[in-house]
Enzyme design. Structure first.
Site, short mmCIF file in Angstrom:
data_model
loop_
_atom_site.label_atom_id
_atom_site.label_comp_id
_atom_site.label_asym_id
_atom_site.label_seq_id
_atom_site.Cartn_x
_atom_site.Cartn_y
_atom_site.Cartn_z
N SER A 77 0.83 -1.21 0.00
CA SER A 77 0.00 0.00 0.00
C SER A 77 0.86 1.26 0.00
O SER A 77 2.03 1.23 0.40
CB SER A 77 -0.91 0.01 1.22
OG SER A 77 -1.76 -1.10 1.21
C1 LIG Z 1 -3.19 -4.11 -0.12
S1 LIG Z 1 -2.51 -5.70 0.02
C2 LIG Z 1 -1.67 -5.70 1.58
C3 LIG Z 1 -0.62 -4.65 1.71
C4 LIG Z 1 0.32 -4.84 2.87
N1 LIG Z 1 -0.37 -4.81 4.14
C5 LIG Z 1 1.44 -3.81 2.86
O1 LIG Z 1 2.56 -4.15 3.30
O2 LIG Z 1 1.25 -2.69 2.43
C6 LIG Z 1 -3.93 -6.69 0.36
C7 LIG Z 1 -3.64 -8.16 0.55
O3 LIG Z 1 -4.76 -8.80 1.10
C8 LIG Z 1 -4.72 -10.15 0.69
N2 LIG Z 1 -6.01 -10.82 0.91
C9 LIG Z 1 -7.13 -10.77 0.17
N3 LIG Z 1 -8.09 -11.54 0.71
C10 LIG Z 1 -7.55 -12.10 1.82
C11 LIG Z 1 -8.03 -13.01 2.80
N4 LIG Z 1 -9.27 -13.50 2.76
N5 LIG Z 1 -7.20 -13.38 3.79
C12 LIG Z 1 -5.92 -12.92 3.86
N6 LIG Z 1 -5.41 -12.05 2.96
C13 LIG Z 1 -6.21 -11.65 1.95
C14 LIG Z 1 -4.31 -10.07 -0.78
O4 LIG Z 1 -3.74 -11.29 -1.22
C15 LIG Z 1 -3.31 -8.91 -0.74
O5 LIG Z 1 -1.99 -9.37 -0.71
#
Ligand SMILES: C[S@@+](CC[C@H](N)C(=O)[O-])C[C@H]1O[C@@H](n2cnc3c(N)ncnc32)[C@H](O)[C@@H]1O
Length: 409
Positions: A77
């Site tokens: 992000s």
């Molecule tokens: C915006 S990214 C995370 C960014 C991260 N927190 C950072 O370091 O900036 C969102 C993440 O949520 C994950 N995601 C989506 N659905 C999910 C679920 N049900 N459980 C766990 N992770 C999930 C996606 O695979 C993605 O990698």
């Protein structure tokens, strides 16, 4: 003599210092410990394929994975969004923090906040993402971060309970596991979608309910897995680079897409409110008011090309609220006034009842201005099945796990 490695390190520190300055100016990093965390973490190591300077741009998310349709499903992000959520989480040294949605850098910021006596668990549904996060943790040497692969719909009970849960993926609902695994009085920060409108809300747990303690505007990739609940798209114009679509949430009526497509091609009508806003003024509270006051208010997403080609009068990357009534619709817009940097709010209508729908939207803009302009919405979340007479007064959004109530003072 300065070696090239030392020069590189100095440049990276300069990139971090410049980023931090901008985060402070934007009001995203406010407390000294958040500032210190952002000055410390070498976030560029998470995405070695990207130019380091790019990874320190405050508004830039680094996309790390797209699906077969080219839709973004994972990213690191943007620093501004991460800082904003970490401020919302108010993490104290020694706390146990769960991050939902991994990437690496954000877990490291959380680990800086929790300190060496605290712990961070970061979970992602996607093994490619957790592999990247593992590499980042190994490269940076954080010993208080555990990386877990799994569907966060069920939380991560084996490492809980958590003093803080920071969700970094858009959620249309709050699984009961998140509430159960949060300590009573603990904070849950979540980009919650409420009838098409997403806000990262800071909630405090009070028994089986969550009570809001502020929210911010944001954009996140949507959740996958068992809790997946994507918005439906009604495409109104599909010319490449000038696409226009309505994003509808559950609870919005099934649109008559053909009639709305024809409406967009028909001449527009305008309605103006007499209500003005400054050029930099956020419309996040107005839009949340509109979504609580009006049914059938999806988001209109339009590419810049659609505005440039005159198909729509306004476009925004996060979308504009649009009121739909049968084969007609109207969306919120602004026009310049004769005062420098002040704009009048209004609506553009299309379709047989376009004028009437635009006027209805403008009436609510005026109601917000007259009665709620300085108010902030209050949001509470109760388990699904809670009887109406136990809920506070307000707009109720029913989801599979929860009843979300938005109220205004
Ligand atoms: C915006 S990214 C995370 C960014 C991260 N927190 C950072 O370091 O900036 C969102 C993440 O949520 C994950 N995601 C989506 N659905 C999910 C679920 N049900 N459980 C766990 N992770 C999930 C996606 O695979 C993605 O990698």
């Amino acid at each position: 003599m300065t070696t090239s490695t030392e020069q590189g390190a100095a440049t990276e520190q300069q990139l971090r210092d410049t980023m931090v300055q901008k985060l402070i100016e934007a009001g995203a990093a406010r407390s000294p410990r958040v500032v210190a965390a952002f000055r410390t973490v070498p976030r560029h190591l998470a995405t070695p394929e990207v130019e380091p300077a790019k990874t320190y741009e405050v508004e830039t998310a680094t996309i790390t994975k797209t699906d077969e349709h080219g839709v973004d499903i994972s990213s690191v992000s943007a620093p501004r969004i991460q800082a904003m959520q970490i401020e919302q989480a108010a993490i104290e040294p020694g706390m146990t923090v769960l991050e939902i949605g991994s990437g690496g850098p954000n877990a490291a910021y959380l680990a800086e906040m929790a300190g060496e006596n605290g712990r961070v668990v970061t979970v992602d549904i996607d093994a490619d993402v957790t592999a990247r996060a593992e590499r980042f943790v190994a490269a940076t040497g954080y010993r208080n971060i555990s990386v877990v692969t799994g569907d966060a719909e069920h939380g991560v009970p084996e490492h809980g309970p958590y003093d803080r849960i920071v969700v970094t993926v858009q959620a249309a609902d709050i699984p009961s596991a998140w509430v159960d695994q949060l300590t009573n009085g603990g904070r849950l920060v979540v980009p919650l979608r409420m009838r098409s409108m997403t806000r990262t809300v800071a909630f405090v747990r009070d028994g089986d309910r969550l009570v809001s303690d502020g929210f911010e505007q944001c954009g996140f990739v949507p959740m996958r897995g068992a809790g997946e609940n994507r918005m439906r798209l009604a495409v109104l114009h599909d010319e490449e680079g000038a696409e226009v679509a309505l994003r509808l949430d559950s609870g919005h009526a099934e649109p008559d897409t053909e009639a709305l497509r024809a409406a967009l091609r028909s001449p527009r009508s305008e309605a103006w409110s007499g209500v003005t806003v400054g050029g930099e003024e956020s419309k996040e509270h107005l839009d949340l008011w509109l979504t609580t006051a009006l049914d059938n208010l999806p988001i209109m997403a339009a590419k810049v090309g659609a505005r440039q080609r005159g198909i729509v009068a306004a476009a925004s990357p996060i979308g504009l609220p649009a009121l739909v009534d049968g084969g007609s619709f109207a969306y919120r817009t602004t026009r310049p006034t004769d005062q420098e940097d002040r704009y009048e709010l209004g609506a553009i209508g299309h379709g047989p009842d376009g004028r009437k729908v635009a006027e209805r939207l403008v009436e609510e803009i005026q109601a917000w201005n007259d009665g709620h302009r300085s108010d902030r919405a209050h949001i509470e979340v109760y388990p699904a099945g809670t009887p109406d007479d136990r809920l506070p007064a307000g707009r109720v959004i029913d989801r599979p796990h929860t009843r979300v109530i938005i109220s205004w003072p």
